[in-house]
Design an enzyme around this catalytic site. Sequence first.
Site, PDB file in Angstrom:
ATOM      1  N   CYS A 164      24.465  24.818  72.429  1.00 22.31           N
ATOM      2  CA  CYS A 164      23.545  25.217  73.491  1.00 22.31           C
ATOM      3  C   CYS A 164      22.278  25.870  72.966  1.00 22.31           C
ATOM      4  CB  CYS A 164      24.273  26.143  74.475  1.00 22.31           C
ATOM      5  SG  CYS A 164      25.712  25.342  75.210  1.00 22.31           S
ATOM      6  N   HIS A 304      19.438  33.848  77.902  1.00 23.23           N
ATOM      7  CA  HIS A 304      20.414  32.760  77.854  1.00 23.23           C
ATOM      8  C   HIS A 304      21.249  32.792  79.129  1.00 23.23           C
ATOM      9  CE1 HIS A 304      22.765  29.648  76.016  1.00 23.23           C
ATOM     10  NE2 HIS A 304      23.881  30.347  76.065  1.00 23.23           N
ATOM     11  N   GLU A 315      24.600  39.741  75.707  1.00 20.43           N
ATOM     12  CA  GLU A 315      23.134  39.633  75.651  1.00 20.43           C
ATOM     13  C   GLU A 315      22.481  40.925  76.131  1.00 20.43           C
ATOM     14  OE1 GLU A 315      21.546  36.208  77.677  1.00 20.43           O
ATOM     15  OE2 GLU A 315      19.640  36.346  76.604  1.00 20.43           O
ATOM     16  N   LYS A 336      19.163  29.680  84.623  1.00 20.68           N
ATOM     17  CA  LYS A 336      20.400  28.893  84.786  1.00 20.68           C
ATOM     18  C   LYS A 336      21.042  29.167  86.139  1.00 20.68           C
ATOM     19  CE  LYS A 336      21.600  28.482  79.846  1.00 20.68           C
ATOM     20  NZ  LYS A 336      20.541  29.298  79.220  1.00 20.68           N
ATOM     21  N   HIS A 341      23.684  25.131  83.536  1.00 22.22           N
ATOM     22  CA  HIS A 341      23.521  25.210  82.090  1.00 22.22           C
ATOM     23  C   HIS A 341      23.353  23.800  81.522  1.00 22.22           C
ATOM     24  CE1 HIS A 341      23.708  26.269  78.027  1.00 22.22           C
ATOM     25  NE2 HIS A 341      24.852  26.929  77.968  1.00 22.22           N
ATOM     26  N   PHE A 401      27.932  27.643  70.927  1.00 23.49           N
ATOM     27  CA  PHE A 401      29.251  27.646  70.305  1.00 23.49           C
ATOM     28  C   PHE A 401      29.099  27.553  68.783  1.00 23.49           C
ATOM     29  CE2 PHE A 401      31.790  25.639  74.077  1.00 23.49           C
ATOM     30  CZ  PHE A 401      31.671  26.833  74.781  1.00 23.49           C
TER      31      PHE A 401
END
Length: 415
Positions: A164, A304, A315, A336, A341, A401
């Site tokens: 991502c 994010h 975050e 998002k 996402h 990831f």
Amino acid sequence: MSRRVVITGVGLLSPLGVGTAVNWDGLLAGRSGIGPITRFEVTDDYPSRIAGEVEGFDPTDFLDKKEVKKSDTFIHYALAAADFAMEDSGLVVDDGNRDRIGALVGSGIGGLPLIEKMHETLLNRGPKRISPFFIPGLIVNMAAGQVSIRYGLRGPNSAPCTACTTGLHAVGDAFRLIQRGDADAMCAGGTEAVITPLTLGGFAAMKALSTRNDEPEKASRPWDKDRDGFVIGEGSGLLILEELESARRRGAEIYCEILGYGMSGDAYHISAPLPDGDGAARAMQAALDDAAIEPTRVGYINAHGTSTSLGDLGEVRAIHRVFGDHANALAVSSTKSSTGHLLGAAGGLEAGILALALRHRTLPPTLNLDEPGEGCDLDFVPHSAREVTNLEVAVTNSFGFGGTNGSLVMSTYGL
């Protein structure tokens, strides 16, 4: 001295619509692109049955009908976003500059829908029925390849595949190429189209997805106390980056300047972020150091913010660590909440959104943030867009990831 890099074109395609203007308008209007999945029959065996699908996209608007079958949807999306970005920039490619213009377009997963389709063909009809365009139609780097073929871009050509963080890494890597003189302009960003049974089942098995199936438009709710996972989206976000003097010479309209790029690795877990946000903090700090910008000059972060419990909190902790007391003066939002996402495309889309936010000095909101969760204590621009008069420097984050993190620092042009 490093060359300066500016953004002169933005091409967006997401669950909010096909085209940059419709995406920006949808964000400011607080519209959600999330709904029930229509791409395939979703049984109750799937705990999550919602997604952010791109509606109204006709690939023949961008490709010859014969060419559509030769590649998967993530490539179609990239070509559409490239068209939007190139038209927006007004950049003309000719024999005098094509060797100095490149394409850097990544994808987190690539052509999984085509893999599923061809696997079924193999099982039911045998190997002789597999399309000769199967492999070139699915491999991740073919989005960059097809963009370069369409526009005759003979400069650097590459395709990050970093989960991502892919789209942000693509923009950041393109920034570096121009900064050090390897190219004068780049078409860069991410693309993704993997709303399929395997993807949905795979993320569901990880318990990563929201199961708010009865209220899809409220499912993506970053930092809210009732957040329960992310919502898969699809689309593409590509930008035209140019060396400042080249852009000036041709009279290009400039959205903003990219000042810094930072990367880091968590070295911790295959999918979970570090709980204290250390990796995210080091990426942001590296980007600020690269930009030679004091944290107190940053006014906004496009986070994010995926709507997962651990990720959102990590975050926030990272922002506190990097910005100290200034964290309480920052505006932070997650788009998002509107788009879902977009996985490998998210960083490209959100870099484009940040360019628009800087140009228009307007912050897109975080939808569905009704009551912040424990520890989520920043100004998240809830529910409604916000006009600002003093926005000069902003940051966008992407985390993936494998613990791969990236941040970009951008500013209004002329800062």
